[in-house]
Write a protein that holds these residues in place. Structure first.
Motif, mmCIF file in Angstrom:
data_model
loop_
_atom_site.group_PDB
_atom_site.id
_atom_site.type_symbol
_atom_site.label_atom_id
_atom_site.label_comp_id
_atom_site.label_asym_id
_atom_site.label_seq_id
_atom_site.Cartn_x
_atom_site.Cartn_y
_atom_site.Cartn_z
ATOM 1 N N THR A 1 0.810 -1.217 0.000
ATOM 2 C CA THR A 1 0.000 0.000 0.000
ATOM 3 C C THR A 1 0.846 1.271 0.000
ATOM 4 O OG1 THR A 1 -0.164 -0.088 2.403
ATOM 5 C CG2 THR A 1 -1.953 -1.106 1.142
ATOM 6 N N CYS A 2 2.066 1.187 0.528
ATOM 7 C CA CYS A 2 2.901 2.381 0.649
ATOM 8 C C CYS A 2 4.277 2.238 0.001
ATOM 9 C CB CYS A 2 3.093 2.735 2.109
ATOM 10 S SG CYS A 2 1.578 3.195 2.941
ATOM 11 N N VAL A 3 4.545 1.122 -0.640
ATOM 12 C CA VAL A 3 5.873 0.889 -1.206
ATOM 13 C C VAL A 3 5.765 0.688 -2.715
ATOM 14 C CG1 VAL A 3 7.895 -0.610 -1.185
ATOM 15 C CG2 VAL A 3 6.636 -0.213 0.922
ATOM 16 N N SER A 4 6.537 1.475 -3.455
ATOM 17 C CA SER A 4 6.593 1.307 -4.899
ATOM 18 C C SER A 4 8.055 1.314 -5.333
ATOM 19 C CB SER A 4 5.804 2.395 -5.618
ATOM 20 O OG SER A 4 6.256 3.659 -5.252
ATOM 21 N N VAL A 5 8.303 0.678 -6.490
ATOM 22 C CA VAL A 5 9.659 0.536 -7.016
ATOM 23 C C VAL A 5 9.635 0.897 -8.491
ATOM 24 C CG1 VAL A 5 11.507 -1.114 -7.505
ATOM 25 C CG2 VAL A 5 10.213 -1.313 -5.395
ATOM 26 N N GLN A 6 10.647 1.606 -8.939
ATOM 27 C CA GLN A 6 10.765 1.968 -10.347
ATOM 28 C C GLN A 6 12.015 1.322 -10.904
ATOM 29 O OE1 GLN A 6 11.179 6.175 -11.197
ATOM 30 N NE2 GLN A 6 9.652 5.954 -12.808
ATOM 31 N N GLY A 7 11.857 0.609 -12.037
ATOM 32 C CA GLY A 7 12.998 -0.066 -12.632
ATOM 33 C C GLY A 7 12.716 -0.514 -14.053
ATOM 34 N N ILE A 8 13.639 -1.280 -14.608
ATOM 35 C CA ILE A 8 13.546 -1.777 -15.978
ATOM 36 C C ILE A 8 12.721 -3.057 -15.996
ATOM 37 C CG2 ILE A 8 14.866 -2.581 -17.976
ATOM 38 C CD1 ILE A 8 15.360 0.349 -17.290
ATOM 39 N N VAL A 9 11.725 -3.132 -16.884
ATOM 40 C CA VAL A 9 10.862 -4.309 -16.985
ATOM 41 C C VAL A 9 11.667 -5.478 -17.541
ATOM 42 C CG1 VAL A 9 8.824 -5.298 -18.089
ATOM 43 C CG2 VAL A 9 8.779 -2.945 -17.294
ATOM 44 N N VAL A 10 11.599 -6.619 -16.844
ATOM 45 C CA VAL A 10 12.286 -7.828 -17.303
ATOM 46 C C VAL A 10 11.321 -8.963 -17.582
ATOM 47 C CG1 VAL A 10 14.486 -7.279 -16.221
ATOM 48 C CG2 VAL A 10 12.783 -8.556 -14.936
ATOM 49 N N GLY A 11 10.041 -8.804 -17.259
ATOM 50 C CA GLY A 11 9.080 -9.863 -17.545
ATOM 51 C C GLY A 11 7.719 -9.591 -16.939
ATOM 52 N N LYS A 12 6.782 -10.505 -17.262
ATOM 53 C CA LYS A 12 5.420 -10.450 -16.734
ATOM 54 C C LYS A 12 5.063 -11.819 -16.183
ATOM 55 C CE LYS A 12 3.687 -7.118 -20.096
ATOM 56 N NZ LYS A 12 2.680 -6.863 -21.141
ATOM 57 N N THR A 13 4.172 -11.830 -15.209
ATOM 58 C CA THR A 13 3.690 -13.096 -14.681
ATOM 59 C C THR A 13 2.283 -13.359 -15.216
ATOM 60 O OG1 THR A 13 2.754 -12.081 -12.701
ATOM 61 C CG2 THR A 13 5.040 -12.838 -12.558
ATOM 62 N N ALA A 14 1.794 -14.583 -15.041
ATOM 63 C CA ALA A 14 0.485 -14.965 -15.553
ATOM 64 C C ALA A 14 -0.654 -14.224 -14.861
ATOM 65 C CB ALA A 14 0.293 -16.468 -15.404
ATOM 66 N N ASP A 15 -0.434 -13.782 -13.628
ATOM 67 C CA ASP A 15 -1.500 -13.099 -12.889
ATOM 68 C C ASP A 15 -1.483 -11.578 -13.059
ATOM 69 O OD1 ASP A 15 0.778 -12.676 -11.425
ATOM 70 O OD2 ASP A 15 -0.066 -13.283 -9.505
ATOM 71 N N GLY A 16 -0.726 -11.056 -14.012
ATOM 72 C CA GLY A 16 -0.741 -9.628 -14.318
ATOM 73 C C GLY A 16 0.307 -8.795 -13.630
ATOM 74 N N LYS A 17 1.183 -9.408 -12.862
ATOM 75 C CA LYS A 17 2.240 -8.662 -12.186
ATOM 76 C C LYS A 17 3.414 -8.442 -13.145
ATOM 77 C CE LYS A 17 1.197 -10.397 -7.574
ATOM 78 N NZ LYS A 17 1.722 -11.147 -6.425
ATOM 79 N N LEU A 18 4.198 -7.393 -12.862
ATOM 80 C CA LEU A 18 5.401 -7.099 -13.635
ATOM 81 C C LEU A 18 6.631 -7.401 -12.802
ATOM 82 C CD1 LEU A 18 4.708 -3.653 -15.348
ATOM 83 C CD2 LEU A 18 4.768 -5.891 -16.416
#
Length: 46
Positions: free
Chosen positions: A9-26
């Motif tokens: 809820t309070c933590v976010s991260v910014q970086g280079i995309v390396v893949g996707k998961t089946a449930d919609g996560k990056l």
């Protein structure tokens, strides 16, 4: 591509995309670490 993901809820991260998961996560890489979370939708300024 640089993207922001939410790890909680309070933590976010910014970086280079390396893949996707089946449930919609990056997977993003920051230095030598990989984080998995939901993508943050961009806001539209009025």
């Amino acid at each position: 591509m640089l993207r922001t993901i939410s790890l909680g809820t309070c933590v976010s991260v910014q970086g280079i995309v390396v893949g996707k998961t089946a449930d919609g996560k990056l997977m993003v890489r920051v230095d030598d670490k990989t984080f998995v979370g939901y993508p943050v939708t961009p806001s539209r300024a009025a």
